[in-house]
Design an enzyme around this catalytic site. Structure first.
Site, mmCIF file in Angstrom:
data_model
loop_
_atom_site.group_PDB
_atom_site.id
_atom_site.type_symbol
_atom_site.label_atom_id
_atom_site.label_comp_id
_atom_site.label_asym_id
_atom_site.label_seq_id
_atom_site.Cartn_x
_atom_site.Cartn_y
_atom_site.Cartn_z
ATOM 1 N N SER A 98 -36.979 -9.544 57.803
ATOM 2 C CA SER A 98 -36.238 -9.753 59.042
ATOM 3 C C SER A 98 -36.875 -11.266 59.793
ATOM 4 O O SER A 98 -36.616 -12.078 59.319
ATOM 5 C CB SER A 98 -36.684 -8.515 59.916
ATOM 6 O OG SER A 98 -36.103 -8.421 61.185
ATOM 7 N N HIS A 123 -31.804 -9.842 57.164
ATOM 8 C CA HIS A 123 -30.588 -8.986 57.468
ATOM 9 C C HIS A 123 -30.193 -9.492 59.068
ATOM 10 O O HIS A 123 -30.755 -10.460 59.804
ATOM 11 C CB HIS A 123 -30.903 -7.385 57.759
ATOM 12 C CG HIS A 123 -32.137 -7.267 58.783
ATOM 13 N ND1 HIS A 123 -32.828 -6.096 58.465
ATOM 14 C CD2 HIS A 123 -32.779 -7.910 59.693
ATOM 15 C CE1 HIS A 123 -33.483 -5.942 59.318
ATOM 16 N NE2 HIS A 123 -33.913 -7.348 59.990
#
EC number: 3.4.21.92
Length: 201
Positions: A98, A123
């Site tokens: 992330s 993501h």
């Protein structure tokens, strides 16, 4: 309870004890570990600013092992890395997921690395919003703005097209070091130190 090892330095004035992280900070090594939130980000930013003040021309080495966390906290670290004068070399040990993967990718060009069994996950930003419909609409717009911003940052540091980045970040995408290198998140995979890396210039 986490026990932090202590190390002892021999100085002209005698022995001095440091916790291991403070001792490594003297060598311009910063550890970004655990979830990224405002308190942790402030500590990382403070260390980067301190090391810049100590020597603005000497590289900083950031070791990353983090599942990610709050987007804005991650962006505060990212912006500081771009703002300070020293180059920041990033190394993934364990995982960079992330927001942590964005920080990994934003290291100085040619100085972004991963150890051979580390993992990278990218993501799009997410958020859970509850409340009135109007407030939810405002938050959705903000998340979409953050998504565009993050896509542009990855595009800048990887050299990939925006379309490729959007596809890559559409869902949780787990990458091996080889795959992370292929898409431009890191520059190389390191298995051992160079023989002269520990010697003083």
């Amino acid at each position: 309870m986490n026990l932090v090892p202590m190390v002892v330095d021999q100085t002209p004035r005698g022995e001095r004890a440091y916790d291991i992280f403070s001792r490594l900070l003297k060598e311009r090594v910063v550890f970004l570990t655990g979830p990224i939130e405002d308190g942790m980000a402030s500590l990382i930013v403070a260390q980067l600013l301190f090391l810049e003040a100590e020597n603005p021309d000497k590289d900083i080495f950031m070791y990353i092992n983090s599942p990610g966390g709050v987007v804005t906290a991650g962006l505060s670290i990212y912006d500081t890395m771009q703002y300070i004068k020293p180059s920041v070399s990033t190394v993934c040990v364990g995982q960079a997921a992330s927001a942590a993967s964005l920080i990994l990718a934003s290291g100085a060009e040619g100085k972004r690395f991963a150890l051979p069994h580390s993992r990278v996950m990218v993501h799009q930003p997410s958020g859970g919003v509850r409340g009135q419909a109007t407030d939810m609409e405002i938050h959705v717009k903000e998340i979409l703005q953050l998504k565009r911003m993050i896509n542009e940052i990855y595009q800048k540091h990887t050299g990939e097209t925006i379309k490729k980045i959007e596809t890559l970040l559409e869902r949780d995408t787990f990458l091996s070091p080889e795959e992370a290198k292929k898409v431009g998140i890191i520059d190389d995979i390191i298995t051992q130190r160079k023989e002269n890396s520990g010697k003083q210039e």
